[in-house]
Design a protein around this motif. Structure first.
Motif, PDB file in Angstrom:
ATOM      1  N   ALA A   1       0.825  -1.211   0.000  1.00 43.54           N
ATOM      2  CA  ALA A   1       0.000   0.000   0.000  1.00 43.54           C
ATOM      3  C   ALA A   1       0.857   1.257   0.000  1.00 43.54           C
ATOM      4  O   ALA A   1       0.744   2.108   0.877  1.00 43.54           O
ATOM      5  CB  ALA A   1      -0.941  -0.008   1.209  1.00 43.54           C
ATOM      6  N   PRO A   2       1.728   1.415  -1.009  1.00 44.57           N
ATOM      7  CA  PRO A   2       2.638   2.561  -1.021  1.00 44.57           C
ATOM      8  C   PRO A   2       1.942   3.850  -1.446  1.00 44.57           C
ATOM      9  O   PRO A   2       0.949   3.826  -2.173  1.00 44.57           O
ATOM     10  CB  PRO A   2       3.686   2.152  -2.059  1.00 44.57           C
ATOM     11  N   THR A   3       2.488   4.956  -1.015  1.00 45.93           N
ATOM     12  CA  THR A   3       2.035   6.263  -1.473  1.00 45.93           C
ATOM     13  C   THR A   3       2.619   6.551  -2.856  1.00 45.93           C
ATOM     14  O   THR A   3       3.474   5.818  -3.346  1.00 45.93           O
ATOM     15  CB  THR A   3       2.489   7.373  -0.510  1.00 45.93           C
ATOM     16  N   SER A   4       2.139   7.605  -3.469  1.00 43.75           N
ATOM     17  CA  SER A   4       2.710   8.193  -4.695  1.00 43.75           C
ATOM     18  C   SER A   4       2.424   7.412  -5.968  1.00 43.75           C
ATOM     19  O   SER A   4       2.979   7.733  -7.023  1.00 43.75           O
ATOM     20  CB  SER A   4       4.233   8.379  -4.553  1.00 43.75           C
ATOM     21  N   THR A   5       1.558   6.411  -5.937  1.00 43.46           N
ATOM     22  CA  THR A   5       1.280   5.656  -7.162  1.00 43.46           C
ATOM     23  C   THR A   5       0.591   6.521  -8.218  1.00 43.46           C
ATOM     24  O   THR A   5       0.733   6.272  -9.417  1.00 43.46           O
ATOM     25  CB  THR A   5       0.412   4.421  -6.866  1.00 43.46           C
ATOM     26  N   ARG A   6      -0.164   7.531  -7.790  1.00 43.44           N
ATOM     27  CA  ARG A   6      -0.866   8.387  -8.746  1.00 43.44           C
ATOM     28  C   ARG A   6       0.078   9.298  -9.521  1.00 43.44           C
ATOM     29  O   ARG A   6      -0.348   9.960 -10.477  1.00 43.44           O
ATOM     30  CB  ARG A   6      -1.905   9.238  -8.011  1.00 43.44           C
ATOM     31  N   ASN A   7       1.337   9.352  -9.119  1.00 41.71           N
ATOM     32  CA  ASN A   7       2.308  10.215  -9.801  1.00 41.71           C
ATOM     33  C   ASN A   7       2.785   9.636 -11.123  1.00 41.71           C
ATOM     34  O   ASN A   7       3.536  10.291 -11.849  1.00 41.71           O
ATOM     35  CB  ASN A   7       3.516  10.472  -8.902  1.00 41.71           C
ATOM     36  N   TYR A   8       2.361   8.412 -11.444  1.00 36.32           N
ATOM     37  CA  TYR A   8       2.883   7.729 -12.617  1.00 36.32           C
ATOM     38  C   TYR A   8       1.741   7.225 -13.492  1.00 36.32           C
ATOM     39  O   TYR A   8       0.664   6.899 -13.007  1.00 36.32           O
ATOM     40  CB  TYR A   8       3.818   6.586 -12.202  1.00 36.32           C
ATOM     41  N   THR A   9       2.021   7.141 -14.772  1.00 36.10           N
ATOM     42  CA  THR A   9       0.989   6.748 -15.737  1.00 36.10           C
ATOM     43  C   THR A   9       0.934   5.230 -15.891  1.00 36.10           C
ATOM     44  O   THR A   9       1.853   4.502 -15.501  1.00 36.10           O
ATOM     45  CB  THR A   9       1.283   7.370 -17.105  1.00 36.10           C
ATOM     46  N   GLN A  10      -0.142   4.788 -16.502  1.00 40.04           N
ATOM     47  CA  GLN A  10      -0.295   3.366 -16.796  1.00 40.04           C
ATOM     48  C   GLN A  10       0.858   2.867 -17.664  1.00 40.04           C
ATOM     49  O   GLN A  10       1.376   1.762 -17.461  1.00 40.04           O
ATOM     50  CB  GLN A  10      -1.626   3.166 -17.513  1.00 40.04           C
ATOM     51  N   GLU A  11       1.270   3.694 -18.627  1.00 36.90           N
ATOM     52  CA  GLU A  11       2.359   3.312 -19.519  1.00 36.90           C
ATOM     53  C   GLU A  11       3.674   3.163 -18.764  1.00 36.90           C
ATOM     54  O   GLU A  11       4.477   2.265 -19.082  1.00 36.90           O
ATOM     55  CB  GLU A  11       2.519   4.356 -20.633  1.00 36.90           C
ATOM     56  N   GLN A  12       3.910   4.017 -17.779  1.00 36.77           N
ATOM     57  CA  GLN A  12       5.141   3.908 -16.991  1.00 36.77           C
ATOM     58  C   GLN A  12       5.169   2.605 -16.191  1.00 36.77           C
ATOM     59  O   GLN A  12       6.212   1.951 -16.092  1.00 36.77           O
ATOM     60  CB  GLN A  12       5.273   5.113 -16.055  1.00 36.77           C
ATOM     61  N   PHE A  13       4.033   2.224 -15.628  1.00 39.35           N
ATOM     62  CA  PHE A  13       3.977   0.960 -14.901  1.00 39.35           C
ATOM     63  C   PHE A  13       4.157  -0.223 -15.853  1.00 39.35           C
ATOM     64  O   PHE A  13       4.824  -1.205 -15.510  1.00 39.35           O
ATOM     65  CB  PHE A  13       2.658   0.844 -14.141  1.00 39.35           C
ATOM     66  N   TRP A  14       3.568  -0.152 -17.022  1.00 36.94           N
ATOM     67  CA  TRP A  14       3.692  -1.234 -18.010  1.00 36.94           C
ATOM     68  C   TRP A  14       5.158  -1.505 -18.361  1.00 36.94           C
ATOM     69  O   TRP A  14       5.532  -2.629 -18.669  1.00 36.94           O
ATOM     70  CB  TRP A  14       2.928  -0.872 -19.283  1.00 36.94           C
TER      71      TRP A  14
END
Length: 242
Positions: free
Chosen positions: A166-179
């Motif tokens: 349950a980390p913070t800051s996940t909204r700072n990155y796009t779906q493409e960055q996670f992919w």
């Protein structure tokens, strides 16, 4: 003359004591006996400009390739992983484990680097380099996501595995960055964490090489509420890394 010599000797003794107290000592070593594991926990400071306090245990069996780096949430520090027995358990299973105090927490001083995303990633990268950590598996609960995720996005090729809790800051990155991140990932969260766990899951699900473990009847700090289940999930993930 004898009084003069005695006075000089006394003054010399005082100076020696003052020098000894003022000099930085070697890393602290404390023997721990917890959960039936007799290991030694080492403590010290990294050599970088922004010195970071850390605790680590050396594996008491033959060292496995992955090395586990444990970050912490806002209300905790590196000692949490010692008190929980995580450091000791990893040592018994042959993993080198290092827990660090993030800047401004525990025994680590605040750092200007921590004010920016790039600075936090660079700080974590330098700490791993200073501690000679290779093939790292990064365990990142809650607040520490603001360090782990920037590092993951720019240096994921350096990681053997990633364990977000349950980390913070996940909204700072796009779906493409996670992919784009191919690092094997174990997403851990507590069943009763209806805020940050739910929010982070929406983004972490975009990591292409992930598995998910929900700890029942556990809240945000699920590793504290269900330590045995947490340890089992973590060890299973580590043991099956390629």
């Amino acid at each position: 003359m004898s009084r003069y010599r005695a006075a000089l000797a006394g003054l010399g003794l005082i100076l020696i004591v003052l020098l000894y107290v003022g000099l930085p000592g070697p890393p602290e070593q404390t023997s721990q006996l917890q959960r039936g594991l007799n290991v030694t926990v080492l403590a010290g400071l990294t050599r970088g400009n922004s010195q970071i306090f850390y605790r680590e245990v050396l594996p008491i069996q033959q060292a496995r390739r992955a090395q586990v780096v444990l970050l912490h949430g806002k209300a905790f520090n590196s000692r949490t992983w010692e008190q929980l027995g995580t450091l000791q358990l990893l040592s018994k299973r042959g993993y080198r484990a290092v827990a660090i105090d993030l800047p401004g927490f525990g025994n680590s001083a605040p750092s200007k680097e921590a004010r920016t995303e790039a600075g936090r990633a660079e700080l974590l990268e330098r700490v791993l380099r200073d501690l000679h950590v290779q093939n790292a598996v990064l365990v990142s609960p809650s607040l520490s996501g603001s360090y782990a995720l920037p590092f993951l996005m720019r240096s994921h090729h350096q990681l053997r595995g990633f364990v977000p809790i349950a980390p913070t800051s996940t909204r700072n990155y796009t779906q493409e960055q996670f992919w784009a991140v191919k690092t094997p990932t174990l997403i851990l969260y507590g069943e009763l964490d209806h805020t940050l766990a739910r929010e982070s899951l929406q983004q972490l699900h975009h990591l292409p090489n992930h598995s998910v473990v929900k700890l029942p009847n556990a809240g945000h700090a699920c590793y504290l509420h269900k330590p045995e289940a947490f340890h089992l999930a973590l060890l299973s993930f580590l043991d099956h890394l390629p």
